[in-house]
Write a protein that holds these residues in place. Sequence first.
Motif, PDB file in Angstrom:
ATOM      1  N   ALA A  20       0.782  -1.059  -0.033  1.00 51.78           N
ATOM      2  CA  ALA A  20       0.002  -0.045   0.095  1.00 51.78           C
ATOM      3  C   ALA A  20       0.821   1.223  -0.151  1.00 51.78           C
ATOM      4  O   ALA A  20       0.379   2.090  -0.468  1.00 51.78           O
ATOM      5  N   CYS A  21       1.784   1.320   0.738  1.00 51.64           N
ATOM      6  CA  CYS A  21       3.017   2.257   0.645  1.00 51.64           C
ATOM      7  C   CYS A  21       3.801   2.433  -0.559  1.00 51.64           C
ATOM      8  O   CYS A  21       3.833   3.684  -1.162  1.00 51.64           O
ATOM      9  N   THR A  22       3.970   1.587  -1.309  1.00 51.08           N
ATOM     10  CA  THR A  22       4.466   1.590  -2.585  1.00 51.08           C
ATOM     11  C   THR A  22       3.349   2.039  -3.450  1.00 51.08           C
ATOM     12  O   THR A  22       3.929   2.896  -4.145  1.00 51.08           O
ATOM     13  N   ALA A  23       2.296   1.597  -3.467  1.00 49.32           N
ATOM     14  CA  ALA A  23       1.149   2.170  -4.267  1.00 49.32           C
ATOM     15  C   ALA A  23       1.141   3.666  -4.048  1.00 49.32           C
ATOM     16  O   ALA A  23       0.952   4.328  -4.917  1.00 49.32           O
ATOM     17  N   LEU A  24       1.164   4.058  -2.885  1.00 43.55           N
ATOM     18  CA  LEU A  24       0.946   5.659  -2.626  1.00 43.55           C
ATOM     19  C   LEU A  24       2.303   6.330  -2.917  1.00 43.55           C
ATOM     20  O   LEU A  24       1.981   7.196  -3.806  1.00 43.55           O
ATOM     21  N   LEU A  41       8.234  12.669  -0.299  1.00 45.93           N
ATOM     22  CA  LEU A  41       7.692  11.679   0.295  1.00 45.93           C
ATOM     23  C   LEU A  41       7.526  10.489  -0.273  1.00 45.93           C
ATOM     24  O   LEU A  41       7.965   9.309   0.059  1.00 45.93           O
ATOM     25  N   ALA A  42       7.457  10.419  -1.647  1.00 45.21           N
ATOM     26  CA  ALA A  42       7.493   9.281  -2.473  1.00 45.21           C
ATOM     27  C   ALA A  42       8.657   8.556  -2.549  1.00 45.21           C
ATOM     28  O   ALA A  42       8.799   7.186  -2.418  1.00 45.21           O
ATOM     29  N   ALA A  43       9.760   9.396  -2.581  1.00 46.72           N
ATOM     30  CA  ALA A  43      10.917   8.465  -2.713  1.00 46.72           C
ATOM     31  C   ALA A  43      11.332   8.106  -1.144  1.00 46.72           C
ATOM     32  O   ALA A  43      11.986   6.690  -0.944  1.00 46.72           O
ATOM     33  N   GLY A  44      10.922   8.615  -0.316  1.00 42.97           N
ATOM     34  CA  GLY A  44      11.208   7.997   1.138  1.00 42.97           C
ATOM     35  C   GLY A  44      10.335   6.790   1.207  1.00 42.97           C
ATOM     36  O   GLY A  44      10.884   5.722   1.980  1.00 42.97           O
ATOM     37  N   LEU A  45       9.220   6.813   1.022  1.00 44.65           N
ATOM     38  CA  LEU A  45       8.224   5.664   1.047  1.00 44.65           C
ATOM     39  C   LEU A  45       8.928   4.436   0.238  1.00 44.65           C
ATOM     40  O   LEU A  45       8.757   3.215   0.699  1.00 44.65           O
ATOM     41  N   GLN A  46       9.255   4.618  -1.111  1.00 43.89           N
ATOM     42  CA  GLN A  46       9.637   3.661  -1.876  1.00 43.89           C
ATOM     43  C   GLN A  46      11.108   3.037  -1.430  1.00 43.89           C
ATOM     44  O   GLN A  46      11.199   1.953  -1.261  1.00 43.89           O
ATOM     45  N   GLY A  47      11.965   3.771  -0.876  1.00 41.80           N
ATOM     46  CA  GLY A  47      13.179   3.613  -0.263  1.00 41.80           C
ATOM     47  C   GLY A  47      13.010   2.545   0.910  1.00 41.80           C
ATOM     48  O   GLY A  47      13.567   1.644   0.930  1.00 41.80           O
ATOM     49  N   ALA A  48      11.858   3.073   1.773  1.00 45.02           N
ATOM     50  CA  ALA A  48      11.823   2.162   2.869  1.00 45.02           C
ATOM     51  C   ALA A  48      11.143   0.875   2.566  1.00 45.02           C
ATOM     52  O   ALA A  48      11.391  -0.095   3.098  1.00 45.02           O
ATOM     53  N   GLY A 109      -1.775   0.806  -9.198  1.00 48.29           N
ATOM     54  CA  GLY A 109      -2.469  -0.518  -9.194  1.00 48.29           C
ATOM     55  C   GLY A 109      -2.130  -1.580  -9.089  1.00 48.29           C
ATOM     56  O   GLY A 109      -2.818  -2.629  -8.410  1.00 48.29           O
ATOM     57  N   LEU A 110      -0.875  -1.774  -9.716  1.00 47.75           N
ATOM     58  CA  LEU A 110      -0.336  -3.439  -9.575  1.00 47.75           C
ATOM     59  C   LEU A 110      -0.043  -3.601  -8.065  1.00 47.75           C
ATOM     60  O   LEU A 110      -0.164  -4.716  -7.474  1.00 47.75           O
ATOM     61  N   SER A 111       0.548  -2.677  -7.500  1.00 43.26           N
ATOM     62  CA  SER A 111       1.030  -2.829  -5.871  1.00 43.26           C
ATOM     63  C   SER A 111      -0.288  -3.089  -5.049  1.00 43.26           C
ATOM     64  O   SER A 111      -0.358  -3.911  -4.227  1.00 43.26           O
ATOM     65  N   LEU A 112      -1.407  -2.305  -5.401  1.00 45.62           N
ATOM     66  CA  LEU A 112      -2.483  -2.593  -4.687  1.00 45.62           C
ATOM     67  C   LEU A 112      -3.298  -3.983  -4.920  1.00 45.62           C
ATOM     68  O   LEU A 112      -3.704  -4.632  -4.118  1.00 45.62           O
ATOM     69  N   ALA A 113      -2.950  -4.315  -6.189  1.00 43.77           N
ATOM     70  CA  ALA A 113      -3.452  -5.561  -6.630  1.00 43.77           C
ATOM     71  C   ALA A 113      -2.908  -7.035  -5.899  1.00 43.77           C
ATOM     72  O   ALA A 113      -3.184  -7.746  -5.445  1.00 43.77           O
ATOM     73  N   THR A 114      -1.545  -6.483  -5.772  1.00 46.96           N
ATOM     74  CA  THR A 114      -0.590  -7.533  -5.139  1.00 46.96           C
ATOM     75  C   THR A 114      -0.870  -7.506  -3.483  1.00 46.96           C
ATOM     76  O   THR A 114      -1.182  -8.764  -3.021  1.00 46.96           O
ATOM     77  N   ALA A 115      -1.288  -6.349  -2.965  1.00 50.39           N
ATOM     78  CA  ALA A 115      -1.610  -6.353  -1.489  1.00 50.39           C
ATOM     79  C   ALA A 115      -3.166  -7.268  -1.391  1.00 50.39           C
ATOM     80  O   ALA A 115      -2.921  -7.954  -0.564  1.00 50.39           O
TER      81      ALA A 115
END
Length: 130
Positions: A20-24, A41-48, A109-115
């Motif tokens: 969900a964080c990757t999707a965001l 914010l996106a870079a921080g979320l994706q890195g984490a 959408g792909l990240s949310l579908a994975t979740a």
Amino acid sequence: MTASIESRLSLVRFLCLIFACTALAQALIGLVPGALPAVVLAAGLQGACVMTISAILSFWSTRLFPELPATSFTPVLLALALGGVIGPALAGAVMDVIGAAAVFLGGAGLSLATAAVLWLGRERIRADLA
């Protein structure tokens, strides 16, 4: 830290949160690519997320194949690396056709579908790791 969070949330809940964080992160880039706070914010979320997924994959492969932890982790890392090459290459190939926003929103959408798939299969995942 990753193992501590996983023990509190459960593996499936934790993975769903990560995706969900990757999707965001991807949605932020797709929706407001020029907004510096959103990009940061996106870079921080994706890195984490990338670092956390890597940690999860290490203890997941050890749980799944306890007799061969190093050997089982190698194919997982290779698959992750292959995805890290193929995914951006495919995104770049279609970006000229559908646009950057669509590529990032499609990734979200792909990240949310994975979740969602993980959540729907949570009982099977628990049984496999038990």
